[in-house]
Each structure stands twice: as C-alpha cells, then as structure tokens.
Design a protein around this motif. Structure first.
Motif, PDB file in Angstrom:
ATOM      1  N   ASP A 282       1.689   9.035  11.072  1.00 31.50           N
ATOM      2  CA  ASP A 282       3.091   9.335  11.347  1.00 31.50           C
ATOM      3  C   ASP A 282       3.947   8.085  11.258  1.00 31.50           C
ATOM      4  N   ILE A 283       3.458   6.988  11.841  1.00 38.74           N
ATOM      5  CA  ILE A 283       4.211   5.741  11.815  1.00 38.74           C
ATOM      6  C   ILE A 283       4.317   5.216  10.386  1.00 38.74           C
ATOM      7  N   GLY A 284       3.206   5.301   9.639  1.00 36.10           N
ATOM      8  CA  GLY A 284       3.230   4.872   8.242  1.00 36.10           C
ATOM      9  C   GLY A 284       4.225   5.663   7.424  1.00 36.10           C
ATOM     10  N   SER A 285       4.311   6.958   7.667  1.00 34.26           N
ATOM     11  CA  SER A 285       5.279   7.799   6.958  1.00 34.26           C
ATOM     12  C   SER A 285       6.702   7.394   7.292  1.00 34.26           C
ATOM     13  N   ALA A 286       6.938   7.039   8.561  1.00 29.01           N
ATOM     14  CA  ALA A 286       8.263   6.608   8.975  1.00 29.01           C
ATOM     15  C   ALA A 286       8.662   5.318   8.269  1.00 29.01           C
ATOM     16  N   ILE A 287       7.715   4.403   8.122  1.00 27.90           N
ATOM     17  CA  ILE A 287       7.990   3.141   7.436  1.00 27.90           C
ATOM     18  C   ILE A 287       8.261   3.396   5.955  1.00 27.90           C
ATOM     19  N   ASP A 288       7.441   4.248   5.329  1.00 28.40           N
ATOM     20  CA  ASP A 288       7.664   4.596   3.919  1.00 28.40           C
ATOM     21  C   ASP A 288       9.042   5.206   3.722  1.00 28.40           C
ATOM     22  N   ARG A 289       9.440   6.076   4.657  1.00 26.40           N
ATOM     23  CA  ARG A 289      10.747   6.724   4.536  1.00 26.40           C
ATOM     24  C   ARG A 289      11.862   5.692   4.608  1.00 26.40           C
ATOM     25  N   ALA A 290      11.730   4.732   5.512  1.00 25.47           N
ATOM     26  CA  ALA A 290      12.756   3.700   5.639  1.00 25.47           C
ATOM     27  C   ALA A 290      12.843   2.851   4.372  1.00 25.47           C
ATOM     28  N   ILE A 291      11.684   2.542   3.767  1.00 25.28           N
ATOM     29  CA  ILE A 291      11.684   1.772   2.524  1.00 25.28           C
ATOM     30  C   ILE A 291      12.343   2.574   1.404  1.00 25.28           C
ATOM     31  N   VAL A 299      19.632  -6.701  -1.614  1.00 28.41           N
ATOM     32  CA  VAL A 299      18.983  -7.816  -2.305  1.00 28.41           C
ATOM     33  C   VAL A 299      17.511  -7.942  -1.913  1.00 28.41           C
ATOM     34  N   ILE A 300      17.127  -7.425  -0.752  1.00 33.03           N
ATOM     35  CA  ILE A 300      15.730  -7.551  -0.316  1.00 33.03           C
ATOM     36  C   ILE A 300      14.878  -6.354  -0.751  1.00 33.03           C
ATOM     37  N   LYS A 301      15.503  -5.315  -1.355  1.00 32.18           N
ATOM     38  CA  LYS A 301      14.749  -4.094  -1.657  1.00 32.18           C
ATOM     39  C   LYS A 301      13.608  -4.354  -2.633  1.00 32.18           C
ATOM     40  N   PHE A 303      11.928  -7.021  -3.169  1.00 34.18           N
ATOM     41  CA  PHE A 303      10.872  -7.766  -2.486  1.00 34.18           C
ATOM     42  C   PHE A 303      10.096  -6.858  -1.532  1.00 34.18           C
ATOM     43  N   ILE A 304      10.814  -6.037  -0.771  1.00 31.38           N
ATOM     44  CA  ILE A 304      10.176  -5.124   0.180  1.00 31.38           C
ATOM     45  C   ILE A 304       9.304  -4.107  -0.550  1.00 31.38           C
ATOM     46  N   THR A 305       9.836  -3.555  -1.617  1.00 28.63           N
ATOM     47  CA  THR A 305       9.107  -2.543  -2.379  1.00 28.63           C
ATOM     48  C   THR A 305       7.864  -3.135  -3.048  1.00 28.63           C
ATOM     49  N   ALA A 306       8.009  -4.326  -3.606  1.00 33.46           N
ATOM     50  CA  ALA A 306       6.885  -4.970  -4.286  1.00 33.46           C
ATOM     51  C   ALA A 306       5.766  -5.333  -3.310  1.00 33.46           C
ATOM     52  N   ASN A 307       6.121  -5.498  -2.034  1.00 36.90           N
ATOM     53  CA  ASN A 307       5.135  -5.873  -1.020  1.00 36.90           C
ATOM     54  C   ASN A 307       5.006  -4.770   0.038  1.00 36.90           C
ATOM     55  N   ARG A 308       5.079  -3.520  -0.421  1.00 31.82           N
ATOM     56  CA  ARG A 308       5.092  -2.379   0.501  1.00 31.82           C
ATOM     57  C   ARG A 308       3.880  -2.387   1.441  1.00 31.82           C
ATOM     58  N   ALA A 309       2.706  -2.650   0.917  1.00 34.60           N
ATOM     59  CA  ALA A 309       1.495  -2.602   1.749  1.00 34.60           C
ATOM     60  C   ALA A 309       1.559  -3.636   2.868  1.00 34.60           C
ATOM     61  N   GLU A 310       1.967  -4.868   2.534  1.00 35.58           N
ATOM     62  CA  GLU A 310       2.071  -5.912   3.544  1.00 35.58           C
ATOM     63  C   GLU A 310       3.148  -5.577   4.568  1.00 35.58           C
ATOM     64  N   VAL A 311       4.283  -5.062   4.088  1.00 38.13           N
ATOM     65  CA  VAL A 311       5.385  -4.707   4.985  1.00 38.13           C
ATOM     66  C   VAL A 311       4.949  -3.618   5.953  1.00 38.13           C
ATOM     67  N   LYS A 312       4.250  -2.604   5.453  1.00 37.76           N
ATOM     68  CA  LYS A 312       3.765  -1.528   6.324  1.00 37.76           C
ATOM     69  C   LYS A 312       2.796  -2.068   7.366  1.00 37.76           C
ATOM     70  N   ASP A 313       1.906  -2.951   6.944  1.00 40.57           N
ATOM     71  CA  ASP A 313       0.937  -3.512   7.878  1.00 40.57           C
ATOM     72  C   ASP A 313       1.621  -4.296   8.985  1.00 40.57           C
ATOM     73  N   MET A 314       2.646  -5.082   8.616  1.00 43.75           N
ATOM     74  CA  MET A 314       3.378  -5.851   9.622  1.00 43.75           C
ATOM     75  C   MET A 314       4.107  -4.937  10.598  1.00 43.75           C
ATOM     76  N   CYS A 315       4.767  -3.926  10.078  1.00 45.29           N
ATOM     77  CA  CYS A 315       5.503  -3.000  10.940  1.00 45.29           C
ATOM     78  C   CYS A 315       4.550  -2.269  11.878  1.00 45.29           C
ATOM     79  N   LEU A 316       3.401  -1.840  11.353  1.00 46.07           N
ATOM     80  CA  LEU A 316       2.416  -1.152  12.182  1.00 46.07           C
ATOM     81  C   LEU A 316       1.878  -2.075  13.272  1.00 46.07           C
ATOM     82  N   THR A 317       1.592  -3.337  12.898  1.00 45.68           N
ATOM     83  CA  THR A 317       1.066  -4.284  13.871  1.00 45.68           C
ATOM     84  C   THR A 317       2.072  -4.558  14.971  1.00 45.68           C
TER      85      THR A 317
END
Length: 380
Positions: A282-291, A299-301, A303-317
């Motif tokens: 559920d949390i991962g889906s919420a992060i994906d939706r925000a991305i 301007v950061i999109k 970068f965020i999209t290219a590093n989606r896996a890392e961004v999701k991991d950080m948000c989850l942590t």
C-alpha cells in the motif's frame, strides 16, 4: 474508531518494522531523499540553488560547490543529510553549509549540528593539510546551520534554535529539584527552619513554597549569565510546508518541488492506509502515485523517475522509521509512562504539598491524559 493495540501487538509490530530497517541496512541507498536529491555531485546546481535561496544571492558557478557530507555520522540509521563547502569566489569567505531535513520537530538540532560541524572541521583541516598545533592562526570557513522542516506540527516560517536553550533547561530542572529537596527537608525540621533553596543563589524569596514562572525564568537567566557558557550554536529552522516560507521556496524550485513531493506522498499514504492497513504494498503504491502525479515541468521529475527504485526505498525506510518511533511512544504510554507519571505526581504532592492539579501543571501533562491519572491517584 480504530481498535487500541495491545502491548503484545505493539511489540510484534515494532519487531516487524525494526526487521525491515535492519534488513535494508546493508543496501547502497542509505541517504534520506533530501540528501539524495541535493547531495549528489551531479546535482550541484540544485545545492547552489538551495544556497542562493538561503542567502538571498544569485550565484551561477557550480564549481564553487564542494559536497562534503559526512558518510559515517549515523542517526536513526541515516547519515547527516547534506553539507558542502562554498568557495571564497562566491563571497569574501568560504562557508561550511550544514543542511538537515526534519519531518519531526527536534529541539536538539543545535547539539546535533554542533557534533556534525566538529567532524566536518576535523575533516577540512586534515584534507587541507593544516596544522592545528602551529603558531599560525588557521583560516576556517564560516558555518551556516539550517534545518528544513516539513512535519505535521504547526510551526512558524522560521525559528532559531539555540544550544543555550539546553543549558537553560539544565538550570531550570536543577532549580526545581533544589526547591523540592529543600522543601522536603524543611518540612522535617521541627523548628521550621528557613528554606535555603535560593539563599546561595541570591533569590530574595527563598522562603516561598515554590517559584512562579516569572521567578523561575528570571533566576534561570541570572544563573546562565553568571555561568557564561563558552559555546553557543544557532540553527535556523525553516518551515517548507505548503503556505510557509514562500520567498525561499520560490527562490529554489528543486526545494519547492521536493516539498510538494513529500506532501503528496504523505497525502497518498493517508488516503490508502489506515490503522490496520499499512502494508508495504500500500505504501509503495502511494509513493508510485505521487511520482506519477508529479507535473512534467518539475526540474526534479526526470531525476526522481530515473531513480524510482531508490526513491521508493528511501520513502519506505523513512516511513517505517517514523512509524517505529510513534509505536515506541505508544508502547511507553501503555506500558510504563502511566505508572511513572503517577509516581512523579505523588512525589511532588508529598514533598511540595501541592495539589494533584498543580503537580500535573508543573509536569506539563496534557489535559486529555489527566482523568486516568486522577483515577490512579484515587485508587492509591
């Protein structure tokens, strides 16, 4: 209304969250999202934009920025968020910029930033081959300490946190303790000897049963002035939530977009999770939706999209870390805090001859927690 978790349920949930945090401890992406965005060498233009927003400047030379974030200073499993040197080509002095992001208000940031700064200056002196034991005065960069706050508690646009506030709290607690001890001793004296709590500190009202707020504050300030501490640290806390600090957010698009993204993730989590529905999926889906909902002109999109896996991991942590802290607080409230507070209240009532209400006022116990404490006192 959500069901209140039992102590065993809380312990099981905490073990689960701690396991997740420990399980990711050996991964490569240990940074917070803030550091990941602004602290990478390829994003130095965003760090410079952040510097310009903080200092009200408009410099464009990214070669003036040298990222020097400490890799091994750990707090709740995270390194310090962002630090960089700005060369003297930007101004007449080098500066040591220490930036932290906080989603929970922490009044202890001055002492933490002080410890970070000490490590950074040590690192700077070694890398610059300077002799700290020599006769020549070392030229050192000027420190600037900033916290970007985006928590849910309402805060002013800007607040200055000072290390001396911690010194004041030390003095304040000791004054109250001395009052309590001397009042207790005075009550034991058959002759009714004078309360000497403030005699040696110059207080004219040492025979009073308790200090009022004005007297306590005045005495604290007087003792602090006499102590004359040799170290002061000031941290500028900037609220970057929606509706706050518009000038700074407008001056730094990456910061404004980062703040938008964090708020969007928080809102998405709130809409898809509940007290008993907070799975990783559920949390991962919420992060994906925000991305996915991030505007294309950000301007950061890319970068965020290219590093989606890392961004999701950080948000989850970070989410698991925050939830663990809240559960630990709830565990403390359910397991031990009630009995501890009862004991504190009874001690104050016995030693100071205070009412239960006065004792709770001094202990700063919220009104919504007092009914249960009154019940506990009546049973005892």
């Amino acid at each position: 209304m959500p069901k209140k978790k039992t102590y065993e349920e809380l312990k099981a949930r905490i073990r689960e969250l701690e396991s997740r945090l420990n399980g990711s401890a050996n991964r490569d992406y240990k940074s917070r999202l803030f550091s990941f965005i602004f602290g990478r060498d390829e994003n130095r233009q965003w760090a410079l934009s952040l510097y310009n927003a903080i200092h009200g400047t408009s410099h464009q030379d990214i070669s003036a920025i040298t990222i020097n974030t400490i890799e091994d200073v750990v707090y709740m499993g995270m390194k310090n968020d962002l630090s960089f040197l700005v060369s003297e080509t930007v101004s007449l002095y080098r500066s040591m910029e220490l930036y932290e992001q906080q989603s929970t208000f922490n009044p202890n940031m001055p002492v933490r930033e002080f410890m970070y700064a000490a490590r950074l200056y040590d690192k700077f002196i070694h890398s610059s081959r300077l002799n700290r034991y020599g006769k020549k005065l070392l030229p050192l960069p000027i420190p600037k300490l900033v916290v970007f706050y985006n928590g849910t508690d309402e805060k002013e646009d800007e607040t200055v946190l000072s290390l001396s506030d911690a010194f004041r709290e030390e003095i304040r607690q000791n004054i109250l303790l001395r009052y309590s001890e001397n009042r207790k001793n005075a009550d034991k004296e058959i002759s009714g000897s004078k309360n000497t709590c403030f005699e040696h500190s110059g207080c004219e009202n040492s025979d009073k049963a308790e200090p009022d707020d004005a007297q306590l504050s005045a005495e604290t300030e007087r003792i602090l002035r006499e102590a004359c501490p040799d170290i002061e640290v000031k941290v500028r806390m900037i609220n970057i939530n929606r509706g706050h600090s518009p000038d700074i957010l407008c001056a730094c698009r990456p910061l404004e977009e980062y703040a938008w993204f964090v708020a969007q993730v928080r809102n998405s989590m709130a809409s898809c999770t509940g007290p008993d529905n907070n799975t990783q999926a559920d949390i991962g889906s919420a992060i994906d939706r925000a991305i996915d909902e991030m505007p294309d002109d950000f301007v950061i999109k890319k970068f965020i999209t290219a590093n989606r896996a890392e961004v999701k991991d950080m948000c989850l942590t970070e989410y698991n870390e925050a939830e663990t802290m809240e559960l630990l607080k709830e565990e403390g409230r359910q397991e031990g805090t009630h009995e501890t507070r009862l004991l504190d209240i009874k001690n104050l009532m016995d030693c100071m001859q205070w009412t239960a209400e006065k004792a709770m006022d001094v202990l700063k116990i919220p009104q919504n927690q007092r009914a249960a404490l009154y019940t506990g006192l009546s049973k005892n």
